[in-house]
Design a protein around this motif. Structure first.
Motif, PDB file in Angstrom:
ATOM      1  N   TYR A  95       5.875   6.715   9.288  1.00 36.19           N
ATOM      2  CA  TYR A  95       5.235   6.908   7.993  1.00 36.19           C
ATOM      3  C   TYR A  95       3.761   7.202   8.187  1.00 36.19           C
ATOM      4  O   TYR A  95       3.077   6.475   8.931  1.00 36.19           O
ATOM      5  CB  TYR A  95       5.342   5.652   7.122  1.00 36.19           C
ATOM      6  N   GLU A  99       2.457   8.242   3.138  1.00 37.15           N
ATOM      7  CA  GLU A  99       3.845   7.819   2.896  1.00 37.15           C
ATOM      8  C   GLU A  99       3.965   6.296   2.782  1.00 37.15           C
ATOM      9  O   GLU A  99       4.696   5.781   1.929  1.00 37.15           O
ATOM     10  CB  GLU A  99       4.747   8.330   4.035  1.00 37.15           C
ATOM     11  N   GLU A 102       2.879   5.148  -0.548  1.00 38.37           N
ATOM     12  CA  GLU A 102       3.899   5.399  -1.565  1.00 38.37           C
ATOM     13  C   GLU A 102       5.031   4.369  -1.492  1.00 38.37           C
ATOM     14  O   GLU A 102       5.476   3.838  -2.499  1.00 38.37           O
ATOM     15  CB  GLU A 102       4.443   6.810  -1.333  1.00 38.37           C
ATOM     16  N   LYS A 103       5.459   4.086  -0.268  1.00 37.01           N
ATOM     17  CA  LYS A 103       6.552   3.113  -0.081  1.00 37.01           C
ATOM     18  C   LYS A 103       6.145   1.734  -0.595  1.00 37.01           C
ATOM     19  O   LYS A 103       6.933   1.018  -1.198  1.00 37.01           O
ATOM     20  CB  LYS A 103       6.919   2.990   1.408  1.00 37.01           C
ATOM     21  N   GLN A 106       6.098   1.700  -4.354  1.00 35.19           N
ATOM     22  CA  GLN A 106       7.463   1.644  -4.895  1.00 35.19           C
ATOM     23  C   GLN A 106       8.047   0.245  -4.791  1.00 35.19           C
ATOM     24  O   GLN A 106       8.648  -0.264  -5.729  1.00 35.19           O
ATOM     25  CB  GLN A 106       8.361   2.612  -4.122  1.00 35.19           C
ATOM     26  N   GLU A 131      11.091  -2.082   6.028  1.00 31.66           N
ATOM     27  CA  GLU A 131      10.980  -2.711   4.705  1.00 31.66           C
ATOM     28  C   GLU A 131      10.305  -4.075   4.772  1.00 31.66           C
ATOM     29  O   GLU A 131       9.765  -4.552   3.769  1.00 31.66           O
ATOM     30  CB  GLU A 131      12.362  -2.850   4.053  1.00 31.66           C
ATOM     31  N   ILE A 134       6.698  -3.269   4.597  1.00 32.60           N
ATOM     32  CA  ILE A 134       6.446  -2.740   3.256  1.00 32.60           C
ATOM     33  C   ILE A 134       6.488  -3.867   2.220  1.00 32.60           C
ATOM     34  O   ILE A 134       5.640  -3.939   1.325  1.00 32.60           O
ATOM     35  CB  ILE A 134       7.480  -1.624   2.943  1.00 32.60           C
ATOM     36  N   HIS A 223      18.045  -0.561  -2.449  1.00 33.41           N
ATOM     37  CA  HIS A 223      18.221   0.903  -2.568  1.00 33.41           C
ATOM     38  C   HIS A 223      18.644   1.318  -3.975  1.00 33.41           C
ATOM     39  O   HIS A 223      18.438   2.455  -4.369  1.00 33.41           O
ATOM     40  CB  HIS A 223      19.176   1.438  -1.496  1.00 33.41           C
ATOM     41  N   VAL A 226      15.155   0.872  -6.154  1.00 35.65           N
ATOM     42  CA  VAL A 226      14.017   1.734  -5.827  1.00 35.65           C
ATOM     43  C   VAL A 226      14.126   3.099  -6.532  1.00 35.65           C
ATOM     44  O   VAL A 226      13.123   3.770  -6.766  1.00 35.65           O
ATOM     45  CB  VAL A 226      13.860   1.867  -4.288  1.00 35.65           C
ATOM     46  N   LYS A 231       6.126   5.782  -7.991  1.00 37.44           N
ATOM     47  CA  LYS A 231       5.480   5.862  -6.678  1.00 37.44           C
ATOM     48  C   LYS A 231       4.004   5.510  -6.722  1.00 37.44           C
ATOM     49  O   LYS A 231       3.289   5.632  -5.720  1.00 37.44           O
ATOM     50  CB  LYS A 231       5.670   7.270  -6.111  1.00 37.44           C
TER      51      LYS A 231
END
Ligand code: 6R9
Length: 632
Positions: A95, A99, A102-103, A106, A131, A134, A223, A226, A231
């Motif tokens: 990433y 990116e 953004e993750k 989210q 994750e 994140i 999943h 999300v 974002k």
């Protein structure tokens, strides 16, 4: 990379002097390089007796803006995170800063959509998948307090930690990969949550694709969530002294305590220590092999590198899978420049022979680091010669969960190193050695109790929910000082050498356990009446766990009983705390006042029974003979 990266030994001496003469001015300058919504009114307020320590009082910020948003303009397309799977054949994930931003936004929105808000405590029990990184940052984004529990801990340990912090949410995965094994993580969470009514939501990340039990109204798949998450997520404005995270660690008494770190000070100290100890350059790839479940993973896999705009590598696997060359293969694959690991990993790879390391080029490496326990000279030289090709400075970094960041270490290539010496304190850190009367030792080569006489921004603020415990554990042994629990020596050049814990804490493969905590777990076994646990030198783990156990009746099958006790500990704490040796005894060496004389047990465990010292004050001196005869 910042103006505050020290480049010469003279600079270090100057910075150190400035940090002692004017700590507030020193740290204010460094803090000035970060993004704040509002600057502080006062840099530092402190009182070690209460204890009450506040840094950057009145300042407002969000740490994730400093980890991510701040870099978007200049480093938006630079890699922030590289993730390497447990399985060398599975494709890696990368990433950029944009990116990752953004993750994180989210995930933060998923948290919010599921009811999480500023100040909530969120338990994260997840393997080393992207994750996890994140999720941690997502909590920080919305101002929720993360409490990461290492995914090797048992359901009972997780439940204790969830209850202690009154967590409202758990973030987890279906399962995890560890070498050749796959472990059903969600099942452990389900078991833990049977005794955790405070948890209203569980968010599950798919890793193995296993069918898992999903509790209606409580459990949701990441999943699926999300898909509906925006974002963009504005960062919550936090006070510098708001809690960023809780991380549980063992002490000499009672259950593990929740070490509390706050936003502003932790941010400043993690970046400053990262940048100075490891001396990263703009294009470097940094790899810290620690799990995010430990403080090393928090500060030097995640926050430190990202705050610094560095590319950080995260590895799901273990050093010996599929073979003992895995670390070195990953170094070559991504051109890792700075590599930070634990002595126990080095010792286990050393045991596997040099061939594994010699078959890789390792040309990219510039700096090596060690953390978690004292590094013995043999391991130091092996690491320095075979991994670093005698060209990479090796920094031995001493610090603790409670200190937030590295305290004593050489700065790579800048200040002197010496095998088995952590060397010099970082600027801003004021260590002292105290004798048993609490007087400062000024002589060299004398062992003393390692204490700190002045606050630093990354230090512990409290133990969650029990401030008195924080005072008693760290600030009451020596009035006016923070006591580390470690013993140390200083040589004539001022270099520190850490000897090890002087309290009842055992350091197994760099992981801390209290003897009392393990004893309590062992005593849960129905055959056990009482137990005493001590550490002993172990070739790979640094220290092994030796348990002396009294049973309610002579066991019919000792091996069977041992296996059962190991199982009890695995259930109560986790496999990482299981005893290496269990000796069944009919009694323990106790003084007339009922205190176990651990000194004797330690000698037996070490295999040194030639001089057990005075045993006359024991209630039953004969028991010592029995224990010595039965030693393992
Ligand atoms: C970062 C971390 C802290 C305890 C600490 C000490 C031991 C850590 C060391 C070291 C000698 C080093 N320790 N680093 N001993 N040399 N370079 O490990 O935190 O898990 O809280 O453990 O580990 O005994 O007191 P934590």
């Amino acid at each position: 990379m910042t103006n505050y990266q020290i480049k010469t030994f003279e600079d270090y001496q100057e910075a150190y002097k400035a940090s002692v003469e004017d700590p507030a001015g020193f740290w204010a300058d460094i803090a000035g390089t970060f993004k704040w919504h509002k600057k502080w009114n006062t840099v530092l307020e402190w009182d070690f007796e209460k204890p009450d320590v506040k840094w950057f009082v009145g300042a407002k910020l969000n740490i994730t803006e400093n980890c991510l948003d701040r870099h978007l303009k200049t480093r938006g397309n630079k890699l922030a995170l590289i993730w390497e799977s447990n399985d060398p054949k599975e494709r890696f994930i990368r990433y950029t800063y944009r990116e990752l931003h953004e993750k994180v936004c989210q995930f933060a929105n998923v948290l919010k959509n599921n009811g999480a808000k500023k100040g909530d405590r969120i338990c994260i029990y997840m393997p080393m998948i992207p994750e996890l990184a994140i999720a941690v940052l997502a909590c920080a984004r919305i101002g929720a307090v993360h409490s990461v529990v290492f995914a090797g801990f048992s359901a009972a340990s997780m439940a204790d930690r969830i209850q202690d912090a009154d967590c409202s949410m758990v973030l987890t995965s279906d399962g995890l990969n560890r070498g050749a094994k796959q472990i059903p993580v969600k099942r452990v969470v389900d078991e833990a949550l049977q005794t955790c009514p405070s948890v209203k939501k569980v968010i599950v990340v798919e890793r193995l694709g296993w069918a898992v039990n999903m509790v209606e109204g409580r459990d949701v798949w990441y999943h699926e969530e999300v898909v509906n998450a925006a974002k963009e997520c504005p960062a919550e404005e936090m006070d510098a002294e708001d809690i960023l995270f809780i991380l549980y660690t063992s002490g000499s008494t009672g259950k593990p305590k929740g070490v509390v770190h706050t936003v502003g000070g932790y941010m400043v100290y993690s970046q400053y220590s990262f940048s100075n100890v490891f001396q990263p350059e703009e294009s470097d790839v940094f790899w810290c092999t620690a799990d995010i479940g430990w403080i090393t993973g928090h500060t030097y896999l995640l926050y430190g590198p990202l705050l610094n705009g560095t590319t950080t590598l995260m590895f799901e696997g273990i050093p010996t899978y599929p073979d003992a060359g895995r670390f070195w293969q990953v170094v070559d694959k991504f051109g890792v420049n700075i590599f930070y690991t634990a002595p126990t990993a080095i010792r286990s790879l050393m045991g596997a022979g040099e061939d594994h390391v010699l078959s890789y080029s390792l040309d990219s490496l510039k700096v090596l680091g060690s953390v978690g326990e004292p590094i013995n000279e043999e391991a130091w030289y092996w690491y320095y010669i075979h991994v670093g090709k005698e060209e990479c400075p090796l920094v031995d970094t001493w610090w603790q969960t409670e200190t937030g960041g590295i305290m004593i270490s050489s700065l790579a290539g800048v200040t002197p190193t010496k095998p088995s010496h952590a060397a010099f304190p970082l600027p801003g850190i004021q260590p002292v050695l105290l004798d048993s009367d609490g007087k400062e030792i000024t002589d060299n080569e004398v062992e003393g109790y390692l204490c700190m006489k002045f606050p630093w921004p990354g230090m512990i603020r409290t133990t969650y929910g029990d401030h008195e415990r924080c005072r008693l554990s760290y600030f009451s042994t020596y009035k006016g000082y923070y006591f580390t629990g470690d013993g140390a020596k200083r040589n004539k050049d001022g270099l520190y050498r850490i000897i090890g814990r002087v309290d009842d804490v055992i350091n197994v493969s760099g992981h801390r356990f209290g003897t009392a905590e393990i004893e309590e777990a062992i005593n849960h076994n129905k055959h056990v009446v009482e137990s005493a646990v001590v550490g002993y030198p172990h070739d790979v783990k640094g220290q092994g766990i030796y348990a002396f156990v009294i049973c309610n009746e002579p066991p019919r099958n000792v091996d069977h009983l041992r296996a059962e006790i190991v199982e009890t500990v695995a259930k109560k704490i986790g496999k990482i705390a299981k005893p290496d040796k269990i000796q069944i005894v009919s009694g323990l060496p106790k003084t007339r006042s009922g205190k176990i004389m651990r000194r004797i047990l330690r000698k037996v465990a070490e295999g040194d029974t030639s001089n057990l010292g005075d045993t006359a004050t024991l209630l039953d001196p004969d028991i010592v003979d029995e224990i010595v005869k039965g030693a393992l």
